[in-house]
Design an enzyme around this catalytic site. Structure first.
Site, PDB file in Angstrom:
ATOM      1  N   ASP A 193       0.883  -1.005   0.054  1.00  0.00           N
ATOM      2  CA  ASP A 193       0.048  -0.001  -0.006  1.00  0.00           C
ATOM      3  C   ASP A 193       0.817   1.307  -0.093  1.00  0.00           C
ATOM      4  O   ASP A 193       2.037   1.399   0.303  1.00  0.00           O
ATOM      5  CB  ASP A 193      -0.885  -0.087   1.429  1.00  0.00           C
ATOM      6  CG  ASP A 193      -1.923  -1.177   1.258  1.00  0.00           C
ATOM      7  OD1 ASP A 193      -2.204  -1.831   0.135  1.00  0.00           O
ATOM      8  OD2 ASP A 193      -2.771  -1.174   2.266  1.00  0.00           O
ATOM      9  N   ASP A 194       0.235   2.593  -0.295  1.00  0.00           N
ATOM     10  CA  ASP A 194       1.000   3.681  -0.410  1.00  0.00           C
ATOM     11  C   ASP A 194       1.856   3.948  -1.222  1.00  0.00           C
ATOM     12  O   ASP A 194       2.621   4.847  -1.195  1.00  0.00           O
ATOM     13  CB  ASP A 194       1.366   3.915   0.997  1.00  0.00           C
ATOM     14  CG  ASP A 194       0.428   3.600   2.318  1.00  0.00           C
ATOM     15  OD1 ASP A 194      -0.641   3.944   2.001  1.00  0.00           O
ATOM     16  OD2 ASP A 194       0.982   3.469   3.316  1.00  0.00           O
ATOM     17  N   HIS A 252      -7.239   3.864   1.476  1.00  0.00           N
ATOM     18  CA  HIS A 252      -6.353   4.225   2.579  1.00  0.00           C
ATOM     19  C   HIS A 252      -7.117   4.086   3.795  1.00  0.00           C
ATOM     20  O   HIS A 252      -8.006   4.413   4.111  1.00  0.00           O
ATOM     21  CB  HIS A 252      -5.896   5.541   2.365  1.00  0.00           C
ATOM     22  CG  HIS A 252      -4.651   5.866   3.341  1.00  0.00           C
ATOM     23  ND1 HIS A 252      -3.561   5.321   3.498  1.00  0.00           N
ATOM     24  CD2 HIS A 252      -4.539   7.253   4.019  1.00  0.00           C
ATOM     25  CE1 HIS A 252      -2.734   6.050   4.582  1.00  0.00           C
ATOM     26  NE2 HIS A 252      -3.453   7.121   4.667  1.00  0.00           N
TER      27      HIS A 252
END
Length: 257
Positions: free
Chosen positions: A19-20, A123
């Site tokens: 993620d991110d 998120h």
């Protein structure tokens, strides 16, 4: 929507998703390192952040890395006994604003990467709650892609994480021993393992120092040994709601061993 096709019901298949991606240069380095030297197979792009262009450029040359949209509407931190907003892109209870922002972020992904995303998530898992859930599911139906924790037949595991549910440090969560335990308990079918690799300390985020520990674990030879011992195949999300197994050599240089 159903789980990505390409595996038999009896196989143990693991998609390791970072993620991110695109948030900072350090996070980009961590995701790329975990892909090239470790077991990461897939990533989710935060298209609003300054490093997203560099992340997209890396992926354009590497179709073997699954790449989805990490829908980014807000971030919260647990402070003084309750969750407080760190930033907010749109009000997450505004149906029209949420739908417009999800569409805009998918469109930005297409512009940056030059293709559709292979999956959608969000998120801090904000898409598990309405009205974000409906907006993300509507976008996924149009794209024909899976959504984390919402697609039948696709399990999500968030146990590889270095904090508790209220943001307290939990270093035991990002160890080789814990990841080997997760692998040992995988059932048949497709499981997505969430992770948050990064290098350096440039992420102004509630999750910072834990990222480099994740990279080290994802690249540890003992983890690959655990996958082999349990007969678990690594795979990435691929276009057309398919799986691409990481025992091929289709992406021009990344470690697909």
């Amino acid at each position: 929507m159903t789980a990505p096709a390409g595996a038999s019901a009896s196989e143990r298949v693991l998609v390791v998703n970072g993620d991110d991606f695109g948030r900072t240069p350090g996070i980009n380095r961590g995701v790329i390192g975990a892909y090239e030297r470790g077991i990461l197979t897939s990533a989710s792009l935060m298209v609003r952040w300054p490093a997203a262009g560099d992340a997209a450029a890396y992926c354009r040359a590497r179709p073997g890395l699954g790449l989805g949209v990490h829908v980014d509407l807000a971030e919260w931190a647990f402070r003084e006994g309750r969750w407080r907003a760190v930033y907010q892109v749109v009000a997450t209870d505004d149906v029209d604003a949420v739908a417009a922002e999800v569409t805009a972020q998918v469109d930005t992904f297409r512009r940056l990467v030059g293709r559709d995303p292979t999956h959608l998530d969000s998120h801090q898992h904000v898409h598990l709650h309405e009205p974000v859930r409906t907006a993300v599911l509507d976008a996924a139906r149009t794209l024909g892609v899976p959504v984390r924790s919402c697609t039948a037949g696709l399990r999500y595991c968030g146990d590889f994480y270095g904090q508790t549910g209220t943001g307290e440090p939990w270093p035991e969560g990002v160890t080789v021993a814990n990841l080997r335990r997760i692998i040992a308990t995988l059932g048949p079918g497709v499981t997505e393992l969430g992770c948050h690799p990064g290098e350096g300390d440039d992420a102004e985020s509630v999750y910072r120092s834990e990222r480099s520990a994740e990279v080290a674990v994802l690249c540890h030879p003992g983890v690959r040994q655990a996958l082999a011992e349990r007969g678990v195949r690594l795979a990435a999300f691929a276009p057309g709601s398919q799986l691409r197994f990481r025992d091929g050599s289709d992406d021009g240089g990344a470690n697909d061993g």
